[in-house]
Enzyme design. Structure first.
Site, PDB file in Angstrom:
ATOM      1  N   ASP A  14       0.853  -1.190   0.000  1.00  0.00           N
ATOM      2  CA  ASP A  14       0.000   0.000   0.000  1.00  0.00           C
ATOM      3  C   ASP A  14       0.892   1.245   0.000  1.00  0.00           C
ATOM      4  O   ASP A  14       1.735   1.417   0.882  1.00  0.00           O
ATOM      5  CB  ASP A  14      -0.901  -0.025   1.244  1.00  0.00           C
ATOM      6  CG  ASP A  14      -1.959   1.070   1.231  1.00  0.00           C
ATOM      7  OD1 ASP A  14      -3.092   0.795   1.646  1.00  0.00           O
ATOM      8  OD2 ASP A  14      -1.644   2.207   0.817  1.00  0.00           O
ATOM      9  N   ASP A 108      -3.543   2.296  -5.501  1.00  0.00           N
ATOM     10  CA  ASP A 108      -2.298   2.305  -4.735  1.00  0.00           C
ATOM     11  C   ASP A 108      -2.067   1.064  -3.877  1.00  0.00           C
ATOM     12  O   ASP A 108      -1.150   1.036  -3.078  1.00  0.00           O
ATOM     13  CB  ASP A 108      -2.181   3.576  -3.887  1.00  0.00           C
ATOM     14  CG  ASP A 108      -2.794   3.429  -2.505  1.00  0.00           C
ATOM     15  OD1 ASP A 108      -3.853   2.787  -2.391  1.00  0.00           O
ATOM     16  OD2 ASP A 108      -2.201   3.943  -1.552  1.00  0.00           O
ATOM     17  N   GLU A 109      -2.916   0.053  -3.996  1.00  0.00           N
ATOM     18  CA  GLU A 109      -2.651  -1.139  -3.179  1.00  0.00           C
ATOM     19  C   GLU A 109      -3.016  -2.425  -3.908  1.00  0.00           C
ATOM     20  O   GLU A 109      -3.877  -2.447  -4.779  1.00  0.00           O
ATOM     21  CB  GLU A 109      -3.373  -1.047  -1.837  1.00  0.00           C
ATOM     22  CG  GLU A 109      -4.869  -1.061  -1.945  1.00  0.00           C
ATOM     23  CD  GLU A 109      -5.560  -0.947  -0.592  1.00  0.00           C
ATOM     24  OE1 GLU A 109      -5.369  -1.844   0.246  1.00  0.00           O
ATOM     25  OE2 GLU A 109      -6.288   0.030  -0.400  1.00  0.00           O
TER      26      GLU A 109
HETATM   27  P1  TTP Z   1      -5.283   5.067   0.971  1.00  0.00           P
HETATM   28  O1  TTP Z   1      -4.274   4.005   0.694  1.00  0.00           O
HETATM   29  O2  TTP Z   1      -6.442   4.731   1.834  1.00  0.00           O
HETATM   30  O3  TTP Z   1      -4.576   6.322   1.668  1.00  0.00           O
HETATM   31  P2  TTP Z   1      -3.163   6.964   1.369  1.00  0.00           P
HETATM   32  O4  TTP Z   1      -2.353   6.177   0.415  1.00  0.00           O
HETATM   33  O5  TTP Z   1      -3.362   8.396   0.993  1.00  0.00           O
HETATM   34  O6  TTP Z   1      -2.484   6.977   2.805  1.00  0.00           O
HETATM   35  P3  TTP Z   1      -1.875   5.741   3.623  1.00  0.00           P
HETATM   36  O7  TTP Z   1      -0.425   6.047   3.800  1.00  0.00           O
HETATM   37  O8  TTP Z   1      -2.605   5.741   4.925  1.00  0.00           O
HETATM   38  O9  TTP Z   1      -2.109   4.505   2.827  1.00  0.00           O
HETATM   39  O10 TTP Z   1      -5.859   5.636  -0.379  1.00  0.00           O
HETATM   40  C1  TTP Z   1      -5.079   5.778  -1.560  1.00  0.00           C
HETATM   41  C2  TTP Z   1      -5.479   7.026  -2.319  1.00  0.00           C
HETATM   42  O11 TTP Z   1      -6.867   6.982  -2.660  1.00  0.00           O
HETATM   43  C3  TTP Z   1      -5.300   8.303  -1.511  1.00  0.00           C
HETATM   44  O12 TTP Z   1      -3.999   8.825  -1.653  1.00  0.00           O
HETATM   45  C4  TTP Z   1      -6.348   9.192  -2.069  1.00  0.00           C
HETATM   46  C5  TTP Z   1      -7.440   8.287  -2.558  1.00  0.00           C
HETATM   47  N1  TTP Z   1      -8.584   8.311  -1.622  1.00  0.00           N
HETATM   48  C6  TTP Z   1      -9.715   9.058  -1.926  1.00  0.00           C
HETATM   49  O13 TTP Z   1      -9.778   9.673  -2.978  1.00  0.00           O
HETATM   50  N2  TTP Z   1     -10.764   9.074  -1.049  1.00  0.00           N
HETATM   51  C7  TTP Z   1     -10.744   8.400   0.134  1.00  0.00           C
HETATM   52  O14 TTP Z   1     -11.720   8.466   0.909  1.00  0.00           O
HETATM   53  C8  TTP Z   1      -9.577   7.626   0.452  1.00  0.00           C
HETATM   54  C9  TTP Z   1      -9.505   6.848   1.742  1.00  0.00           C
HETATM   55  C10 TTP Z   1      -8.538   7.617  -0.451  1.00  0.00           C
HETATM   56 MG    MG Z   2      -2.177   4.100   0.620  1.00  0.00          MG
END
Ligand code: TTP
Ligand code: MG
Length: 363
Positions: A14, A108-109
């Site tokens: 992730d 992203d994951e």
């Molecule tokens: P996530 O992997 O949930 O968050 P992140 O990568 O920003 O942070 P973390 O280090 O905690 O993993 O989500 C990936 C991307 O998806 C995030 O950068 C932006 C987008 N996103 C949205 O557009 N809306 C949302 O509600 C969430 C949770 C994420």
């Molecule tokens: Mg993330």
């Protein structure tokens, strides 16, 4: 009697603060600063925040004004999906070098099943280390990796030491780990369920483990059975690379065809809160909203609107749906079915996940 657990080698990757990190990479003046990617201070919602902003409590899905209130020096940045897509493709290409069995959950994951892998490397931790290095070299971005024998634990693990984390949950340590894990950290236990569990005195895995199958099913519905297995480290769901569903929606066939504008609007009006509830429960929103109309002659008309952000406000969804309906007015005489769907989703969904989500709210 517990079920037999299949031991796989699964890595969950992730990206860290994904959208925000891409922005900080591409605009050096944003580095080290609290930034929020999203609609802005006045209108719109935060998709994500840099780790500098998270210190102040700024989070995903937070209204811009609230984020600004928490962190007055916050810098708002407009999303650039093309750039995120590009980085996403790059990391996916790296995963492909390691295994064919990849299941992306969002841009992203992804889960990687490396039980058999293209490197012939028996140690999943070694592979995860290499992947992290390659991801950084290719994209300039950091990610976190979780490693375990099943999806549930790998996903839970990747979250434990963010950012730039690498966490292994060894099969022999899994049960003890789960007993100590706070209930809100269980992947698949949403905020609402966690709150409900705490109300019943379930604060960590050990508390959950005291509940019998029957008691869990009674209190939480079918998903209770899932919790029963999970807290014992039992999860046999395979990593699947054949995800199909790309949208979330609902539709309603009418008892009889209707043609009056106010009637049609009223039906749509009743559909909208259910549509919103569905997206909310799935914890998933799309950049595209589609209205589907099936006419009395079984002709299907669809109209869509796409934005450059995830449309997650109920008002905006309602507004768009009504607009789409008005724009389609001349295309039909009467209506026998109305439907709404969100696509270009934030997270990929498959039938498994779908079932999971429905189960999760089956009480
Ligand atoms: P996530 O992997 O949930 O968050 P992140 O990568 O920003 O942070 P973390 O280090 O905690 O993993 O989500 C990936 C991307 O998806 C995030 O950068 C932006 C987008 N996103 C949205 O557009 N809306 C949302 O509600 C969430 C949770 C994420
Ligand atoms: Mg993330």
């Amino acid at each position: 009697m517990s079920k037999r657990q299949i031991h796989r080698k699964i890595i969950h990757i992730d990206m860290d603060a994904f959208f925000a990190s891409v922005e900080q990479r591409d605009f050096p003046e944003l580095r080290g600063k609290p930034i929020a990617v999203g609609g802005g201070e006045h209108r719109g919602v935060t998709t994500t925040a840099s780790y500098e902003a998270r210190v102040y409590g700024v989070r995903s899905a937070m209204p811009g004004w609230k984020a600004k209130q928490l962190c007055p020096q916050l810098i708002f940045v407009t999303p650039r999906f093309q750039a995120y897509k590009e980085a996403s493709n790059q990391i996916h290409a790296i995963f492909e070098r390691y295994t064919h069995l990849i299941e992306p959950l969002s841009l992203d994951e992804a889960f990687l099943d490396v039980t058999e892998n293209k490197m012939g490397e028996p140690l999943a931790v070694e592979l995860a280390k290499r992947i992290k290095i390659e991801v950084f070299e290719a994209t300039g971005l950091s990610c976190s990796a979780g490693i375990s024998y099943c999806k549930f634990l790998a996903k839970t693990a990747s979250d434990l030491q963010k950012p730039n984390g690498l966490t292994l949950i060894h099969p022999e340590k899994a049960e003890q780990f789960l007993e100590e894990l706070p209930i809100e950290k269980f992947y698949g236990v949403g905020k609402v369920t966690a709150y409900k569990m705490q109300h019943y005195g379930i604060f960590k895995g050990a508390d959950l483990k005291n509940w019998s199958k029957i008691a869990l099913a009674k209190r939480f519905g079918k998903v209770g059975l899932f919790y029963y297995d999970i807290v014992r480290g039992i999860d046999n769901r395979p990593v699947r690379n054949d995800r199909k569903r790309k949208s979330l929606g609902i539709e309603r066939t009418l008892d009889e065809n209707i043609s009056e504008e106010h009637e049609i609007e009223a039906v749509l009006g009743r559909l909208l809160p259910r549509f919103y509830a569905r997206l909310q429960k799935a914890d998933n929103f799309g950049r595209t909203i589609t209205l589907k109309i099936k006419t009395g002659d079984f002709v299907v008309i669809t109209r869509s609107r796409t934005k450059d952000y995830y449309i997650n406000s109920q008002e905006e969804i309602n507004e768009i749906a009504m607009q789409l309906l008005r724009e389609s007015r001349n295309a039909y005489e009467n209506v026998r079915l109305l439907g709404l769907a969100a696509s270009n989703l934030h997270k990929a969904v498959d039938d498994d996940a779908e079932e999971w989500i429905q189960l999760k709210f089956d009480f």
